[in-house]
Design a protein around this motif. Structure first.
Motif, PDB file in Angstrom:
ATOM      1  N   LYS A1038      42.237  50.808  42.272  1.00 29.46           N
ATOM      2  CA  LYS A1038      41.897  49.416  41.977  1.00 29.46           C
ATOM      3  C   LYS A1038      40.717  48.914  42.790  1.00 29.46           C
ATOM      4  O   LYS A1038      40.493  47.707  42.857  1.00 29.46           O
ATOM      5  CB  LYS A1038      43.114  48.515  42.235  1.00 29.46           C
ATOM      6  CG  LYS A1038      44.321  48.841  41.377  1.00 29.46           C
ATOM      7  CD  LYS A1038      45.476  47.901  41.660  1.00 29.46           C
ATOM      8  CE  LYS A1038      45.150  46.488  41.252  1.00 29.46           C
ATOM      9  NZ  LYS A1038      46.283  45.565  41.438  1.00 29.46           N
ATOM     10  N   GLU A1041      38.186  46.956  40.812  1.00 31.32           N
ATOM     11  CA  GLU A1041      38.734  45.643  40.447  1.00 31.32           C
ATOM     12  C   GLU A1041      38.698  44.686  41.624  1.00 31.32           C
ATOM     13  O   GLU A1041      38.394  43.495  41.458  1.00 31.32           O
ATOM     14  CB  GLU A1041      40.170  45.833  39.950  1.00 31.32           C
ATOM     15  CG  GLU A1041      40.854  44.529  39.578  1.00 31.32           C
ATOM     16  CD  GLU A1041      42.306  44.757  39.174  1.00 31.32           C
ATOM     17  OE1 GLU A1041      43.067  43.765  39.156  1.00 31.32           O
ATOM     18  OE2 GLU A1041      42.666  45.924  38.874  1.00 31.32           O
ATOM     19  N   TRP A1042      39.002  45.184  42.802  1.00 38.96           N
ATOM     20  CA  TRP A1042      38.957  44.319  43.985  1.00 38.96           C
ATOM     21  C   TRP A1042      37.529  43.886  44.307  1.00 38.96           C
ATOM     22  O   TRP A1042      37.299  42.738  44.687  1.00 38.96           O
ATOM     23  CB  TRP A1042      39.563  45.050  45.178  1.00 38.96           C
ATOM     24  CG  TRP A1042      41.046  45.249  45.047  1.00 38.96           C
ATOM     25  CD1 TRP A1042      41.919  44.502  44.331  1.00 38.96           C
ATOM     26  CD2 TRP A1042      41.811  46.304  45.653  1.00 38.96           C
ATOM     27  NE1 TRP A1042      43.188  45.005  44.448  1.00 38.96           N
ATOM     28  CE2 TRP A1042      43.164  46.113  45.252  1.00 38.96           C
ATOM     29  CE3 TRP A1042      41.504  47.377  46.478  1.00 38.96           C
ATOM     30  CZ2 TRP A1042      44.186  46.955  45.669  1.00 38.96           C
ATOM     31  CZ3 TRP A1042      42.524  48.214  46.895  1.00 38.96           C
ATOM     32  CH2 TRP A1042      43.853  48.016  46.482  1.00 38.96           C
ATOM     33  N   ASN A1045      36.508  41.056  42.068  1.00 48.19           N
ATOM     34  CA  ASN A1045      37.337  39.861  42.070  1.00 48.19           C
ATOM     35  C   ASN A1045      36.573  38.708  42.708  1.00 48.19           C
ATOM     36  O   ASN A1045      36.155  38.776  43.867  1.00 48.19           O
ATOM     37  CB  ASN A1045      38.634  40.137  42.843  1.00 48.19           C
ATOM     38  CG  ASN A1045      39.654  39.044  42.644  1.00 48.19           C
ATOM     39  OD1 ASN A1045      39.386  37.864  42.830  1.00 48.19           O
ATOM     40  ND2 ASN A1045      40.861  39.456  42.252  1.00 48.19           N
ATOM     41  N   ASP A1168      45.383  39.272  45.540  1.00 50.54           N
ATOM     42  CA  ASP A1168      46.064  40.466  45.055  1.00 50.54           C
ATOM     43  C   ASP A1168      46.900  41.020  46.203  1.00 50.54           C
ATOM     44  O   ASP A1168      46.363  41.606  47.141  1.00 50.54           O
ATOM     45  CB  ASP A1168      45.076  41.518  44.553  1.00 50.54           C
ATOM     46  CG  ASP A1168      45.767  42.628  43.773  1.00 50.54           C
ATOM     47  OD1 ASP A1168      47.002  42.715  43.844  1.00 50.54           O
ATOM     48  OD2 ASP A1168      45.060  43.401  43.088  1.00 50.54           O
ATOM     49  N   GLU A1170      48.656  43.492  46.265  1.00 52.38           N
ATOM     50  CA  GLU A1170      48.666  44.951  46.342  1.00 52.38           C
ATOM     51  C   GLU A1170      47.846  45.448  47.532  1.00 52.38           C
ATOM     52  O   GLU A1170      48.086  46.561  48.022  1.00 52.38           O
ATOM     53  CB  GLU A1170      48.098  45.544  45.044  1.00 52.38           C
ATOM     54  CG  GLU A1170      49.011  45.403  43.845  1.00 52.38           C
ATOM     55  CD  GLU A1170      50.251  46.265  43.986  1.00 52.38           C
ATOM     56  OE1 GLU A1170      50.101  47.480  44.135  1.00 52.38           O
ATOM     57  OE2 GLU A1170      51.366  45.705  43.978  1.00 52.38           O
TER      58      GLU A1170
END
Length: 1666
Positions: A1038, A1041-1042, A1045, A1168, A1170
């Motif tokens: 990810k 994606e991070w 963001n 997030d 995660e």
């Protein structure tokens, strides 16, 4: 001590004699008076009716309705009162009110109540409750815990005049009240609402306010001594589960502080005294003299919808009056039992069974049975648990009804006997005198009920039913022990059904004609089915739960819906599925085996073998069973014991591990273990069935004759006897040979006249011998326990009881006989030398299904996990090791028992497994045919002093003892001395084996404080912490994606500045390596100086490397995360990282996942979560392991490559988790190779941190067999002492150490709270099918699927064998390895390393959670990439890759395996790689596009093979031009070259190598050029080229002419010469051009310009031609 003794005498002795009535000084006079009068009524009513009325049914007609009416009224009122207390109405009134004022107030309040609520039928159960303000100093017995204030919707305190004790209300806005929200309050405890105050108004206090019915649960805990207080006699208690409704239009006027108490709902605050009122508020309430009047509380008990009465007592008073029956069915059962007791008792009275004083005694028994239904004895002497036992109340009436019914039946039978007589062994059981004697015995037993129940000779009802079914099933039907009441009923029912099905066949056969030489065929069918049914029943567990769940899953399959958000969704216990599969396999196996057995024994029986060979056959069978049984069950176990016959000091037959100091592998199979298995198999599957069938054939006609039992009863006895003998022989044949030999000798040679046919003799003698064995164990226990020279007095009572036990030895022997007959424990009273008989128990012993529930994050609240860290004591954390030990035993115990590794075993045996730190008691409950059900009880790691003394006794050696009486003359080598041999014979235990190997975990704990004592070590940990965060963020899937963001970018906007510095005070220059001293913080620049190189390396290992300059977003994200992680560590350490204790506290908090984001600068992480769960948490956990590695090699991890590979390796092979995490338990039970945790121990005043490391290995245990009657007796004694006698002394004499009986260890293993084991497993069943070594001897389960697979594999081997035989005798092994068949492309190849060290290659995305490598995913790829089916199959193995830290030059080295290796398949191209050499081709001159595509193939194969055979991936560097690929991938290269169109062959010859046209043709077909060295000249075929038979088909005629002695002239091949292979001939090849004429591979080798034909075994392979 005196008060406790009086309490025991009152509540124990006197209550047990009277059935529950006793005088309780703690209760009110009304309660004691009611109990007394009720008991006298139940006693006097039947006695008076018997004395006043004639002995007729009039007594029954009067007595039964009266008892029914009394019990119906009492039970109904009791039930309604409890319901009223559960959901009733509380009303209060003043003591100074006049009656008319009270009536008006009650009338007004009643109308108000009906207006506000639904009246008595309100389902919400609203309760009117008033609020009173108590005095500053409350009277005794009153409490201020329940002070509630109402709050109107505007959060304003209502106005109203109030004085002390005035219940003024706050008038709220009714319109607003309609829309106000419900207020739900749940309080943990409640006490009395007793308040005192003066009276101002004459009406009842206002009702609690209601907003649509908001409930408040109140739980009442009232001390019993409260009722003795006369100071506050009008107080009442709100019952448990009381429903209280708040009405917002009636609110009390109270100060804001009381309102705050209501809103906070702090339990501790609610329990405080209300002394915090302000002085002015106290003055407002007025003087305390006005608080002279008391308030009475009562409950409304609605008799009719318009009629109610006031109840002035609370629940505790009601519970003191009568026992509570929670369900309606319980009340109905109690009434029915009371009526039945009255009916049966009165019937026996009027029939004249009792005379004189015995009439009164019988009435006393009736009264005690009926009274126990109203107020039972608590605790009863036979109660297995502390506290109130609902079941024990029904024991007396049930047993009374059984005894009365038995008395009536025996009397009726004695008066109405038929002419037929049932006679066995000279005893006529239908003789009236026998029946009358049995009737009188039952009458005496019934009259002794008070004494019987006081001593505790009868258990509670459910225990008795389980015991009865189990005993009948074992001794009558040959069944096994049961694990529960349901299992006992199920097993007993199965036996009844089996007997019913077989009875019809037997009865029909007996009705057929019999003669000396002819047995009806129907009887042969019966015998065959009898053996098959017995075999099947012996292999089934008594617990039907697994079978029912299996049937349910097959009939009604359920799909499990997994919640991806639930962290526990991935945690799954593998044991239920494993048990279900085992049961399924056994059922499938029985389906085949039972048919085979039935047909086989039918064929044997239908022949004349049992008639023509008599009587020699039976004596041959008797001698055979005696010899085989003696060798199997006596000689072999004795010579394998640690101390054979208690004479030798070492076993005569030793295992391979006996002399090893540390065991590293599984136990080695020995020849005597195989012999034991085969002897046992022959004994129970061949010899015993033949004996039983022989006795059935010879005894059936005699038994069914009119002189014996007739056909009807004879068929039943034959069926039961045959079923019992066969089932017991299949299940537990340990002592069967003794029974058979003794029965033969006794009834054939000594007392032949007493014989009732050999079949019935064996049946009854098997029952008798089981009781005799039990008697022997009891006597051994008693003599060992009371031996004067080894008695250990645990208390003064023991010393007092020792001499008094001697005169009662005869009574002790009688008790031993009785207890052996009924299978009851013989218990030492209070641990002394006085023994008493306890009540009957099943083999399982414990009535409760108690097993340990481990405390972890899955069963505790989140708040307690964060604050109090529950389950942090050593016992709770260490219980997981016993749970894993239970799983290991479940896998191997049954097989080890069959191999004889635990010696002789029978149902109920107890063993102790002792290791360095593990001490567990294993209780064998059920032993069947190929299964065993056991329970493990783990003791404390750090036991008490007494436990340590007993552990020393079972682990110390006796070889050093050289004593002979009072001198020490020594002893013969390997033989025990006289004193040692004598001492071993006076122990209740014996060492069976000293090296029992079992898979477990070795525990290593290091003090975290010592490892982090200095700042340098903490700096190392912090550095690894930061590097771990960087590793996990860069390897995450990810990451893109991070980085994209927007919320994170906005939160990290300040961190992106080059001049940014974080000056949080939690950063410490002594701990943080990148601390900037100039800026007094961690700047971005200082961070990059230290960690930028690591970020760049981690990014380069990604499949798609990212930009990693100083200004990149990746560096910004890493910087932000690292600062956040360290700030979280500082916050958890309370910003005191310089303090070691605070640092360890914070480290442990982060390790278990407790991250407190306290800074506004870190709130971007919430975009997030995660990032915390998958990056920061694994980072802190991995840093601890890396910190441990730092001690072994401090500078090794300075190299990024080494550090990266170490993290990857730890991820695959190590599980790092908190011990409270359910993933920790799941990893342990899944047999993970290594685990690591940071443990915080807070136990017994200790507060320390440990780093726990678990490594799976084979552990060595000492197996100690304990006398099972010793265990049962000590368990029963502890239960009676703690439950009935209430001895709570932790240093009581009964738990002091006694080495001869292991008293402390056995008593410690009792169920809590009687004992204190740290783990008690559930009843676990082990099956023999899961034992690998046993399957090697006997084979696996025989099912239809296995039979089909065996036939198919045999057919394929025959085809290959025939194909090899067509080519001059080729063998099957080589045909298996040399076949050219294609295989499915998605079957991953498995390459085994003969040295066991398979290197793990790096993958594209190694960043996985800890423990993810336990079950690597297998990915299947389509078999279309570069496939060449026309290529010849070449034997070649996969290349083993060197570790990543090694140089690239080392990758050109080769490893050689076996020449006859098994067929290995390539996952990407169908072509078998059949050579054990590492033939490779060069990648030197391949185009870059092909190199990249080959790299992709390598990556896919490495992934699909799951780390078993990993290949090097990635492109070679410019300096490593010797990079090569395996030969089995050569066809893939051909496909690539064809697609490129730029190459005409798969390989190019190196400079200087000579190629013939044949070489080129084979190269195009996928052949590989590799070099060999001649090592054996005898394998050269010098004249094969001149053979007229032309066995070989040569690739070129010119080569054939040059490949022999005729063309070599003066040149000849020599050892050590090297050349390259240009052609190969393989056995059984489908292509004639490559088919060998012999069963070996032949090579055509070119050495310079010469050609040599040589067999493959004569050369040494040097690798691929490069």
């Amino acid at each position: 001590m005196g008060s406790q003794t009086l309490q025991i005498l009152r509540q124990g002795v006197w209550a047990a004699l009277s059935g529950g009535w006793y005088y309780d000084p703690h209760q009110a006079t009304f309660v004691n008076a009611l109990h007394l009068y009720l008991w006298l009524f139940l006693l006097g009513l039947p006695f008076t009716l018997y004395m006043a009325l004639p002995s007729s049914m009039i007594i029954v007609a009067v007595y039964c309705p009266v008892v029914a009416a009394v019990f119906i009224v009492l039970k109904m009122v009791n039930y309604r009162l409890h319901r009223a207390l559960d959901a009733g109405e509380i009303v209060d009134r003043r003591t100074n009110e006049f009656p008319d004022q009270r009536a008006k107030a009650e009338q007004g309040n009643c109308s108000t109540r009906r207006k506000d609520s639904n009246g008595p039928s309100d389902p919400g159960g609203g309760i009117e409750m008033s609020e009173f303000i108590r005095e500053a100093t409350p009277p005794v017995g009153c409490s201020s815990r329940n002070s509630y204030a109402g709050l109107d919707p505007s959060n304003q305190i209502g106005s109203g005049s109030s004085r002390l004790g005035t219940a003024a209300t706050i008038k709220g806005d009714t319109d607003t009240a309609k829309t106000s929200d419900d207020i739900s309050l749940s309080l943990g405890q409640s006490s009395s609402l007793c308040k005192e105050g003066s009276e101002e108004q004459g009406k009842l206090s206002s009702t609690l306010y209601e907003t649509g019915g908001c409930d408040m649960s109140l739980v009442n805990f009232e001390p019993a001594a409260r009722r003795a207080s006369n100071i506050c006699d009008t107080d009442s208690h709100v019952s448990s589960s009381t429903s209280v409704r708040f009405y917002p239009h009636d609110v009390f006027s109270l100060p804001q502080i009381r309102l705050n108490r209501l809103l906070t709902i702090d339990t501790d605050l609610l329990e405080q005294q209300d002394i915090d009122l302000s002085p002015d508020l106290a003055a407002t309430y007025g003087p305390t003299e006005e608080a002279a009047q008391k308030v009475k509380h009562y409950y409304r008990f609605w008799i009719l919808p318009q009629l109610w009465i006031g109840i002035n007592f609370d629940r505790l008073t009601l519970l003191a009056l009568f026992d509570r029956n929670r369900e309606i069915l319980e009340n109905i059962l109690a009434v029915v039992l009371a009526i039945l007791v009255a009916f049966l008792g009165s019937i026996l009275l009027i029939q004249g069974f009792f005379r004189d004083i015995w009439v009164f005694q019988f009435c006393l028994v009736i009264a005690s049975c009926q009274y126990s239904l109203l107020k039972s004895v608590q605790p009863d002497s036979s109660s297995p648990r502390h506290g109130h036992n609902r079941i024990i109340a029904y024991s007396r009436p049930v047993y009374f009804c059984l005894c009365c019914g038995l008395i009536w039946l025996l009397d009726y039978g004695s008066r109405n006997l038929t002419t037929s007589k049932f006679k066995l062994y000279g005893i006529t059981f239908t003789n009236p005198l026998v029946l009358l004697s049995a009737r009188d015995l039952v009458i005496v037993f019934t009259l002794c009920f008070p004494i019987v129940f006081f001593i505790g000779l009868l258990p509670q009802v459910n225990t008795f039913v389980m015991y009865l079914c189990e005993q009948l099933d074992i001794h009558i039907f040959g069944g096994n022990a049961t694990t529960s009441l349901l299992a006992a009923l199920y097993s007993f029912l199965c036996s009844i059904v089996a007997v019913a099905l077989l009875y019809g066949l037997c009865y029909g056969a007996l009705k057929d004609s019999w003669d000396g030489q002819h047995i009806p065929v129907l009887f042969s069918v019966f015998c065959g089915l009898l053996v098959a049914v017995s075999y099947h029943l012996s292999r089934q567990s008594s617990d039907p739960s697994v079978l029912f769940s299996l049937m349910q899953s097959k009939i009604f399959p359920k799909t499990e819906e997994k919640n991806p958000e639930d962290p526990l969704s991935e945690v799954k216990d593998p044991l239920p599925e494993k048990l279900s599969n085992s049961v399924s396999e056994r059922l499938q196996s029985d389906l085949v085996v039972c048919v085979v057995i039935g047909v086989l024994y039918f064929a044997i029986h239908v022949s004349t073998v049992f008639t023509a060979l008599q009587p020699a056959l039976k004596y041959v069978l008797y001698a055979l069973v005696g010899c085989v049984g003696f060798v199997t069950h006596y000689v072999l176990p004795q010579v394998r014991k640690q101390l054979p016959w208690h004479c030798f000091s070492r076993p005569l037959l030793k295992t391979a591990e006996h002399n090893q100091y540390e065991v590293r592998n599984a136990a080695t199979m020995m020849w005597f273990e195989k012999l034991h298995v085969w002897l046992l198999f022959v004994e129970k599957n061949i010899i015993y069935p033949l004996i039983v069938l022989n006795e059935l054939s010879s005894s059936a006609e005699t038994i069914a004759s009119p002189k014996k039992l007739d056909a009807e009863l004879g068929a039943l006895m034959i069926t039961i006897a045959g079923l019992k003998l066969l089932r017991s022989s299949f299940s537990s044949p340990t002592y069967q040979y003794i029974t058979v030999i003794f029965t033969v000798l006794f009834f054939k040679f000594d007392y032949e006249a007493l014989s009732e046919t050999m079949l019935l003799d064996l049946f009854f003698m098997s029952i008798l011998f089981s009781k005799l064995w039990e008697l022997l164990y009891k006597l051994q226990f008693v003599y060992t326990y009371v031996a004067p020279w080894q008695i250990t007095w645990g208390s003064a009572f023991h010393a007092f009881a020792q001499p008094f036990a001697v005169p009662h030895s005869a009574m002790l022997f009688v008790q031993a006989l009785v207890s052996a007959f009924f299978s009851t424990p013989l218990t030492p009273f209070l641990g002394s030398a006085i023994f008493i008989t306890s009540y009957v128990r099943p083999v399982k012993f414990w009535e409760r299904d108690y097993n340990t529930k481990r405390v972890d994050h899955s069963n505790t609240r989140l708040a307690s996990q964060l604050d109090r860290n529950p389950g942090s004591d050593d016992n709770n954390l260490n219980s997981i090791f016993y749970e894993h030990l239970t799983r290991s035993l479940q896998h191997s115990l049954c097989g080890d028992l069959l191999l004889g590794r635990w010696g002789n075993c029978s149902t109920g045996d107890c063993f102790i497994l002792a290791s360095d730190y593990l001490n567990a008691l294993v209780h064998l409950i059920e032993i069947g045919n190929g299964l065993v059900t056991f329970q493990l009880r783990g003791l404390e790691f750090r036991g008490t002093y007494c436990q340590q003394r007993e552990v020393e006794a079972i682990t110390e050696g006796v070889e050093e003892d050289e004593g002979f009486c009072c001198c020490e003359p020594g002893h013969v080598p390997h033989v025990l001395s006289f004193n040692a041999a004598f001492g071993q014979r006076w122990l209740a235990w014996e060492v069976v084996v000293t090296k029992y190997i079992l898979e477990g975990y070795s525990i290593t704990d290091n003090s975290a404080a010592s490892m982090l004592q200095v700042f340098d070590l903490r700096r190392v940990l912090t550095t690894y912490y930061v590097k771990g965060i960087i590793y996990y963020v860069t390897t995450s899937s990810k990451l893109e994606e991070w980085l994209a963001n927007e919320t994170m970018q906005e939160g990290l906007r300040l961190c992106a500045d080059q001049n940014y510095v974080d000056v949080d005070p939690t950063f410490n220059p002594n701990i943080d390596e990148d601390y900037d001293h100039r800026l007094a913080g961690i700047s971005r620049e200082s961070f990059c100086v230290i960690y930028l190189n690591w970020i760049e390396y981690c990014s380069s290992r990604r499949a798609k490397p990212l930009d990693v300059d100083k200004d990149s977003s990746l560096v910004t994200l890493c910087y932000g995360l690292c600062v956040l992680g360290r700030r979280a560590l500082g916050t958890a350490s309370h910003h005191m990282s310089s303090n070691l204790e605070s640092f360890l506290y914070g480290l442990h908090a982060l390790f278990k996942g407790d991250f407190r984001i306290s800074s506004v600068r870190d709130e971007w992480i919430f975009a997030d979560m995660e990032l915390l769960r998958k990056v920061v948490v694994p980072g802190i956990r991995m840093s601890i392991k890396l910190h441990q590695d730092h001690f072994t090699s401090p500078d090794e991890y300075d190299d990024p490559t080494v550090l990266y590979e170490a993290i990857v390796s730890h991820e695959k092979n190590l599980v790092i988790a908190h011990e409270g995490d359910p993933a920790w338990r799941s990893a342990v039970l899944a047999n993970s190779p290594s685990l690591l945790a940071l443990r915080h121990v807070m136990d017994d005043g200790t507060n320390e941190y440990k780093i726990i490391m678990l490594n799976r290995r084979h552990l060595s245990f000492r197996v100690i067999k304990v006398n099972k009657e010793c265990v049962r007796g000590l368990w029963a004694g502890q239960q009676q002492e703690l439950v009935f006698l209430r001895n709570r002394n932790p240093e009581r004499g009964s738990i002091q150490n006694a080495k001869q009986a292991l008293r402390n260890m056995i008593n410690s293993s009792c169920d809590q709270p009687i004992g204190y084991p740290i783990f008690v497993s559930p009843l676990t069943t082990s099956y023999s099918d899961s034992h690998d070594q046993l399957k090697e001897i006997l084979g696996g389960p025989i099912s239809l699927g296995n039979i089909r697979n065996f036939i198919v594999s045999t057919w394929h081997r025959l085809r290959k064998g025939c194909g090899a035989g067509c080519n001059s005798g080729g063998n099957i092994e080589d045909s298996d390895t040399g076949g050219g068949t294609s295989c499915p492309g998605n079957n991953a190849a498995t390459v085994s390393d003969p040295h066991g060290n398979v290197s793990q290659g790096s993958t594209g995305n190694p960043g996985q959670a800890a423990g993810s490598g336990l079950h690597p995913p297998t990915t299947s790829y389509p078999p279309t990439l570069g496939t060449s089916h026309s290529a010849h199959s070449v034997q070649s193995s996969l290349v083993r890759q060197s570790p990543a830290r090694a140089s690239m030059a080392s990758q050109s080295s080769y490893c050689y395996g076996s020449r006859h290796s098994s067929l290995r398949m390539s996952t990407t191209g169908f072509v078998p790689c059949r050579r054990s050499s590492t033939s490779q081709i060069s990648l030197r001159n391949l185009p870059s596009s092909i190199q990249s595509r080959l790299s992709m193939v390598n990556q896919m194969e490495a992934t699909s093979q799951g780390g078993v055979a990993c290949l090097q991936h990635g492109l070679p560097s410019s300096s490593s031009s010797s990079q090569s690929i395996p030969a089995c991938k050569h066809h893939t290269l051909v496909g690539f070259l064809g697609a490129e169109g730029s190459q005409s062959s798969a390989t190019e010859a190196p400079p200087g190598s000579a190629f013939s046209p044949a070489n080129g043709s084979h190269a195009r077909k996928g052949e590989v050029i590799y070099r060999v060295q001649i090592v054996d000249l005898s394998q050269i075929l010098e004249g094969i080229n001149l053979s007229k038979r032309k066995e070989l088909q040569w690739p070129d005629e010119g080569i054939r002419l040059k490949a022999g002695r005729n063309s070599w002239k003066d040149w000849s091949p020599q050892e050590g010469m090297e050349g390259h292979v240009i052609h190969r001939w393989v056995p059984c090849s489908r292509d004639p051009g490559t088919r060998s004429h012999i069963d070996k591979t032949v090579l055509l080798v070119q050495i310079d310009d010469k050609y040599v034909t040589v067999i493959e075994t004569g050369v040494l392979e040097l690798g691929a031609e490069v």
